[in-house]
Design an enzyme around this catalytic site. Structure first.
Site, PDB file in Angstrom:
ATOM      1  N   ARG A  59       0.813  -1.221   0.000  1.00 23.91           N
ATOM      2  CA  ARG A  59       0.000   0.000   0.000  1.00 23.91           C
ATOM      3  C   ARG A  59       0.845   1.269   0.000  1.00 23.91           C
ATOM      4  O   ARG A  59       0.320   2.361  -0.214  1.00 23.91           O
ATOM      5  CB  ARG A  59      -1.023  -0.041   1.141  1.00 23.91           C
ATOM      6  CG  ARG A  59      -2.127  -1.062   0.863  1.00 23.91           C
ATOM      7  CD  ARG A  59      -3.197  -1.031   1.919  1.00 23.91           C
ATOM      8  NE  ARG A  59      -2.734  -1.496   3.189  1.00 23.91           N
ATOM      9  CZ  ARG A  59      -2.729  -2.760   3.602  1.00 23.91           C
ATOM     10  NH1 ARG A  59      -3.182  -3.711   2.795  1.00 23.91           N
ATOM     11  NH2 ARG A  59      -2.284  -3.085   4.779  1.00 23.91           N
ATOM     12  N   GLU A  96       3.812 -10.564  14.009  1.00 21.66           N
ATOM     13  CA  GLU A  96       3.229 -11.111  15.236  1.00 21.66           C
ATOM     14  C   GLU A  96       3.562 -12.610  15.346  1.00 21.66           C
ATOM     15  O   GLU A  96       3.940 -13.098  16.399  1.00 21.66           O
ATOM     16  CB  GLU A  96       1.716 -10.883  15.218  1.00 21.66           C
ATOM     17  CG  GLU A  96       1.089 -11.070  16.579  1.00 21.66           C
ATOM     18  CD  GLU A  96      -0.387 -10.742  16.569  1.00 21.66           C
ATOM     19  OE1 GLU A  96      -0.902 -10.281  15.537  1.00 21.66           O
ATOM     20  OE2 GLU A  96      -1.008 -10.973  17.621  1.00 21.66           O
TER      21      GLU A  96
HETATM   22  P1  AMP Z   1       3.960  -2.458  11.207  1.00 22.06           P
HETATM   23  O1  AMP Z   1       5.191  -3.124  10.715  1.00 22.06           O
HETATM   24  O2  AMP Z   1       3.337  -3.146  12.381  1.00 22.06           O
HETATM   25  O3  AMP Z   1       4.173  -0.978  11.445  1.00 22.06           O
HETATM   26  O4  AMP Z   1       2.845  -2.597  10.076  1.00 22.06           O
HETATM   27  C1  AMP Z   1       2.779  -1.707   9.025  1.00 22.06           C
HETATM   28  C2  AMP Z   1       2.351  -2.385   7.763  1.00 22.06           C
HETATM   29  O5  AMP Z   1       1.214  -3.207   7.972  1.00 22.06           O
HETATM   30  C3  AMP Z   1       1.970  -1.355   6.724  1.00 22.06           C
HETATM   31  O6  AMP Z   1       2.484  -1.783   5.474  1.00 22.06           O
HETATM   32  C4  AMP Z   1       0.460  -1.330   6.746  1.00 22.06           C
HETATM   33  O7  AMP Z   1      -0.047  -1.289   5.423  1.00 22.06           O
HETATM   34  C5  AMP Z   1       0.034  -2.606   7.443  1.00 22.06           C
HETATM   35  N1  AMP Z   1      -0.855  -2.386   8.609  1.00 22.06           N
HETATM   36  C6  AMP Z   1      -0.590  -2.690   9.885  1.00 22.06           C
HETATM   37  N2  AMP Z   1      -1.620  -2.426  10.684  1.00 22.06           N
HETATM   38  C7  AMP Z   1      -2.586  -1.928   9.883  1.00 22.06           C
HETATM   39  C8  AMP Z   1      -3.932  -1.446  10.112  1.00 22.06           C
HETATM   40  N3  AMP Z   1      -4.480  -1.443  11.344  1.00 22.06           N
HETATM   41  N4  AMP Z   1      -4.618  -0.989   9.066  1.00 22.06           N
HETATM   42  C9  AMP Z   1      -4.077  -0.990   7.820  1.00 22.06           C
HETATM   43  N5  AMP Z   1      -2.836  -1.429   7.537  1.00 22.06           N
HETATM   44  C10 AMP Z   1      -2.093  -1.902   8.556  1.00 22.06           C
END
Ligand code: AMP
Length: 172
Positions: A59, A96
């Site tokens: 995205r 996770e």
């Molecule tokens: P993180 O590594 O946990 O910061 O996750 C970020 C990635 O996961 C990004 O590429 C986001 O597109 C996706 N992501 C994680 N949580 C969400 C959420 N609640 N809503 C939409 N996309 C998310």
């Protein structure tokens, strides 16, 4: 100025129970909102001398190339393993359950390129931190990180390299 936060769709329990998914597609679908979001993403970096934007799979590809064009910068995709034919650099990160990785075709990033890392959402920060490692191992310089949304409660900023500026377009 259109109300970007009001147009954001939060979908409970997607893609799994307990996740409040931030769906940005209504802002892509509406011409005025799309333009307003790009304006908001670009504004903090107008004078930052950004030469390249690295967008994160997948995205980060929605707004990243348009953001790069507004900044007069180039765009490189940081992709999941096996998608780029001549990837030179890999950075893995924790999920996770288990691990994932991002790859970059670092030969297309000039040495010392002032690089802005972009994604739609920062949650725990692991994905963006891996993208930062990719940029640095390819010889780029981190100019900053740009997100459309931050899920602040997850504290993702703590994972990011210290002292590198961060922008978030939509307060939520
Ligand atoms: P993180 O590594 O946990 O910061 O996750 C970020 C990635 O996961 C990004 O590429 C986001 O597109 C996706 N992501 C994680 N949580 C969400 C959420 N609640 N809503 C939409 N996309 C998310």
């Amino acid at each position: 100025m259109p109300d970007l936060a009001a147009a954001l769709r939060t979908v409970p329990d997607f893609p799994q129970p307990g996740v409040a998914f931030k769906d940005l597609t209504p802002l892509l679908a509406d011409p005025a909102l799309f333009t307003a979001l790009l304006d908001r993403l670009a504004a903090p970096w107008a004078e930052a001398g950004v030469t390249h934007v690295v967008g994160i799979d997948s995205r980060g590809f929605w707004f990243g190339p348009a953001l790069a064009a507004r900044l007069g910068a180039g765009f490189l995709p940081a992709r999941k393993p096996g998608k780029l034919p001549v990837a030179t650099t890999t950075a893995s990160y924790a999920l996770e359950y288990g691990r994932d990785a991002l790859e970059l075709q670092g030969q297309d990033l000039p040495d010392g390129a002032r690089t802005l890392v972009h994604d739609d959402v920062i949650a725990t920060g692991g994905t963006a931190a891996a993208a930062c490692r990719l940029v640095e191992s390819a010889g780029g310089v981190l100019a900053g990180l740009s997100f459309a949304i931050e899920i602040a409660a997850l504290g993702g900023r703590r994972q990011l390299p210290e002292g590198v500026p961060v922008s978030v377009a939509i307060a939520s």
